[in-house]
Design a protein around this motif. Sequence first.
Motif, PDB file in Angstrom:
ATOM      1  N   LEU A   1      -2.788   1.103  25.670  1.00  0.00           N
ATOM      2  CA  LEU A   1      -1.518   1.079  26.690  1.00  0.00           C
ATOM      3  C   LEU A   1      -0.939   2.652  26.800  1.00  0.00           C
ATOM      4  O   LEU A   1      -0.633   3.388  25.679  1.00  0.00           O
ATOM      5  N   VAL A   2      -0.685   3.273  27.983  1.00  0.00           N
ATOM      6  CA  VAL A   2       0.100   4.390  27.774  1.00  0.00           C
ATOM      7  C   VAL A   2       1.670   4.041  28.727  1.00  0.00           C
ATOM      8  O   VAL A   2       1.545   3.746  29.500  1.00  0.00           O
ATOM      9  N   LEU A   3       2.690   4.509  27.959  1.00  0.00           N
ATOM     10  CA  LEU A   3       3.790   4.249  28.401  1.00  0.00           C
ATOM     11  C   LEU A   3       4.409   5.854  28.792  1.00  0.00           C
ATOM     12  O   LEU A   3       4.513   6.643  27.785  1.00  0.00           O
TER      13      LEU A   3
ATOM     14  N   SER B   1      -9.553   3.741  34.140  1.00  0.00           N
ATOM     15  CA  SER B   1      -9.025   2.187  34.184  1.00  0.00           C
ATOM     16  C   SER B   1      -7.949   1.985  32.888  1.00  0.00           C
ATOM     17  O   SER B   1      -7.647   0.782  32.612  1.00  0.00           O
ATOM     18  N   LEU B   2      -7.639   2.942  32.212  1.00  0.00           N
ATOM     19  CA  LEU B   2      -6.652   2.958  31.152  1.00  0.00           C
ATOM     20  C   LEU B   2      -5.346   2.443  31.507  1.00  0.00           C
ATOM     21  O   LEU B   2      -4.611   2.981  32.574  1.00  0.00           O
ATOM     22  N   PRO B   3      -4.600   1.270  31.246  1.00  0.00           N
ATOM     23  CA  PRO B   3      -3.472   0.835  31.604  1.00  0.00           C
ATOM     24  C   PRO B   3      -2.360   1.855  31.391  1.00  0.00           C
ATOM     25  O   PRO B   3      -2.045   2.330  30.223  1.00  0.00           O
ATOM     26  N   VAL B   4      -1.681   2.300  32.431  1.00  0.00           N
ATOM     27  CA  VAL B   4      -0.448   3.303  32.482  1.00  0.00           C
ATOM     28  C   VAL B   4       0.703   2.755  33.075  1.00  0.00           C
ATOM     29  O   VAL B   4       0.745   2.223  34.107  1.00  0.00           O
ATOM     30  N   VAL B   5       1.872   2.759  32.213  1.00  0.00           N
ATOM     31  CA  VAL B   5       3.054   2.180  32.890  1.00  0.00           C
ATOM     32  C   VAL B   5       3.898   3.406  32.958  1.00  0.00           C
ATOM     33  O   VAL B   5       4.341   3.999  31.646  1.00  0.00           O
ATOM     34  N   ILE B   6       4.568   3.854  34.262  1.00  0.00           N
ATOM     35  CA  ILE B   6       5.813   4.657  34.012  1.00  0.00           C
ATOM     36  C   ILE B   6       6.864   4.011  33.573  1.00  0.00           C
ATOM     37  O   ILE B   6       7.221   3.058  34.082  1.00  0.00           O
ATOM     38  N   LEU B   7       7.715   4.603  32.636  1.00  0.00           N
ATOM     39  CA  LEU B   7       8.873   4.178  32.085  1.00  0.00           C
ATOM     40  C   LEU B   7       9.582   5.277  32.220  1.00  0.00           C
ATOM     41  O   LEU B   7       9.559   6.217  31.182  1.00  0.00           O
ATOM     42  N   THR B   8      10.488   5.361  33.041  1.00  0.00           N
ATOM     43  CA  THR B   8      11.482   6.470  33.200  1.00  0.00           C
ATOM     44  C   THR B   8      12.813   5.965  33.852  1.00  0.00           C
ATOM     45  O   THR B   8      13.043   4.835  34.111  1.00  0.00           O
TER      46      THR B   8
ATOM     47  N   MET C   1     -10.183  -4.740  15.894  1.00  0.00           N
ATOM     48  CA  MET C   1      -9.340  -3.543  15.478  1.00  0.00           C
ATOM     49  C   MET C   1      -8.166  -3.329  16.601  1.00  0.00           C
ATOM     50  O   MET C   1      -8.426  -3.593  17.870  1.00  0.00           O
ATOM     51  N   ILE C   2      -7.122  -3.263  16.182  1.00  0.00           N
ATOM     52  CA  ILE C   2      -5.876  -3.145  17.074  1.00  0.00           C
ATOM     53  C   ILE C   2      -5.722  -1.619  17.501  1.00  0.00           C
ATOM     54  O   ILE C   2      -5.383  -0.703  16.840  1.00  0.00           O
ATOM     55  N   ARG C   3      -5.672  -1.497  18.936  1.00  0.00           N
ATOM     56  CA  ARG C   3      -5.526  -0.053  19.515  1.00  0.00           C
ATOM     57  C   ARG C   3      -4.150   0.383  19.432  1.00  0.00           C
ATOM     58  O   ARG C   3      -3.321  -0.502  19.707  1.00  0.00           O
ATOM     59  N   THR C   4      -4.017   1.576  19.591  1.00  0.00           N
ATOM     60  CA  THR C   4      -2.430   2.216  19.677  1.00  0.00           C
ATOM     61  C   THR C   4      -1.964   2.080  21.194  1.00  0.00           C
ATOM     62  O   THR C   4      -2.630   1.759  21.975  1.00  0.00           O
ATOM     63  N   ILE C   5      -0.532   2.415  20.937  1.00  0.00           N
ATOM     64  CA  ILE C   5       0.113   2.422  22.269  1.00  0.00           C
ATOM     65  C   ILE C   5       0.401   3.887  22.297  1.00  0.00           C
ATOM     66  O   ILE C   5       0.938   4.677  21.188  1.00  0.00           O
ATOM     67  N   LEU C   6       0.240   4.691  23.374  1.00  0.00           N
ATOM     68  CA  LEU C   6       0.456   6.069  23.429  1.00  0.00           C
ATOM     69  C   LEU C   6       1.702   5.944  24.282  1.00  0.00           C
ATOM     70  O   LEU C   6       1.927   5.904  25.521  1.00  0.00           O
ATOM     71  N   LEU C   7       2.850   6.584  23.701  1.00  0.00           N
ATOM     72  CA  LEU C   7       4.271   6.594  24.051  1.00  0.00           C
ATOM     73  C   LEU C   7       4.454   8.120  24.314  1.00  0.00           C
ATOM     74  O   LEU C   7       4.694   8.977  23.444  1.00  0.00           O
ATOM     75  N   VAL C   8       4.589   8.387  25.781  1.00  0.00           N
ATOM     76  CA  VAL C   8       4.843  10.015  26.026  1.00  0.00           C
ATOM     77  C   VAL C   8       6.355   9.862  26.416  1.00  0.00           C
ATOM     78  O   VAL C   8       6.863   9.665  27.600  1.00  0.00           O
ATOM     79  N   GLU C   9       7.083  10.576  25.527  1.00  0.00           N
ATOM     80  CA  GLU C   9       8.671  10.429  25.725  1.00  0.00           C
ATOM     81  C   GLU C   9       9.211  11.620  24.961  1.00  0.00           C
ATOM     82  O   GLU C   9       8.930  11.754  23.803  1.00  0.00           O
ATOM     83  N   ASP C  10       9.932  12.328  25.656  1.00  0.00           N
ATOM     84  CA  ASP C  10      10.539  13.664  25.089  1.00  0.00           C
ATOM     85  C   ASP C  10      12.030  13.270  24.291  1.00  0.00           C
ATOM     86  O   ASP C  10      12.473  14.142  23.520  1.00  0.00           O
ATOM     87  N   ASP C  11      12.690  12.119  24.740  1.00  0.00           N
ATOM     88  CA  ASP C  11      14.175  12.165  24.402  1.00  0.00           C
ATOM     89  C   ASP C  11      13.775  11.003  23.206  1.00  0.00           C
ATOM     90  O   ASP C  11      13.274  10.083  23.284  1.00  0.00           O
ATOM     91  N   ARG C  12      14.454  11.526  22.159  1.00  0.00           N
ATOM     92  CA  ARG C  12      14.121  10.952  20.594  1.00  0.00           C
ATOM     93  C   ARG C  12      14.886   9.516  20.638  1.00  0.00           C
ATOM     94  O   ARG C  12      14.339   8.530  20.150  1.00  0.00           O
ATOM     95  N   ASP C  13      16.007   9.435  21.378  1.00  0.00           N
ATOM     96  CA  ASP C  13      16.662   8.251  21.377  1.00  0.00           C
ATOM     97  C   ASP C  13      15.920   7.102  22.040  1.00  0.00           C
ATOM     98  O   ASP C  13      15.944   5.868  21.391  1.00  0.00           O
ATOM     99  N   ASP C  14      15.454   7.617  23.090  1.00  0.00           N
ATOM    100  CA  ASP C  14      14.605   6.489  24.189  1.00  0.00           C
ATOM    101  C   ASP C  14      13.236   6.299  23.120  1.00  0.00           C
ATOM    102  O   ASP C  14      12.700   5.262  23.238  1.00  0.00           O
ATOM    103  N   GLU C  15      12.784   7.292  22.585  1.00  0.00           N
ATOM    104  CA  GLU C  15      11.463   7.010  21.713  1.00  0.00           C
ATOM    105  C   GLU C  15      11.690   5.741  20.715  1.00  0.00           C
ATOM    106  O   GLU C  15      11.095   4.865  20.345  1.00  0.00           O
ATOM    107  N   GLU C  16      13.030   6.053  19.721  1.00  0.00           N
ATOM    108  CA  GLU C  16      13.445   5.186  18.816  1.00  0.00           C
ATOM    109  C   GLU C  16      13.704   3.677  19.455  1.00  0.00           C
ATOM    110  O   GLU C  16      13.017   2.781  18.712  1.00  0.00           O
TER     111      GLU C  16
END
Length: 141
Positions: A54-56, A81-88, A1-16
Amino acid sequence: MIRTILLVEDDRDDEELTCRSLREAGIRNQIAVARDGAAALESLFGDQASLPALVLLDLKLPKLDGFDVLRRIRADSRTRSLPVVILTSSDADEDVMKSYELGVNSYVRKPVGFAEFARTVGELGLYWLILSESPLRDGHD
């Protein structure tokens, strides 16, 4: 099973752009988007929660900022131990230091140019989802 990526982003352009860049890099994981810190925590800890691969995480978010989200992730044994990457877009040295003090796995500044942004996000996806071993990876849960 392929797990999801959680993208936490409020800017729709950056999300896209992030989603598109991951797809172009060959990353086939489903991408769940939370547009504020409270929604991110609900996604991780709510009744219907399942852990992503992964959490971005952006820092500047409505409701709860990225630091608060990261603090909660690291405080809970299920997500510690969940991988979290700050993308800012923040280039403040204090933000980098605080992120690492709170236990982020990586801090990446969003490049301004489209091509560089796409390359950076694609490389992040390949590294964290393909190359890096995670204690939460399928078969290790």
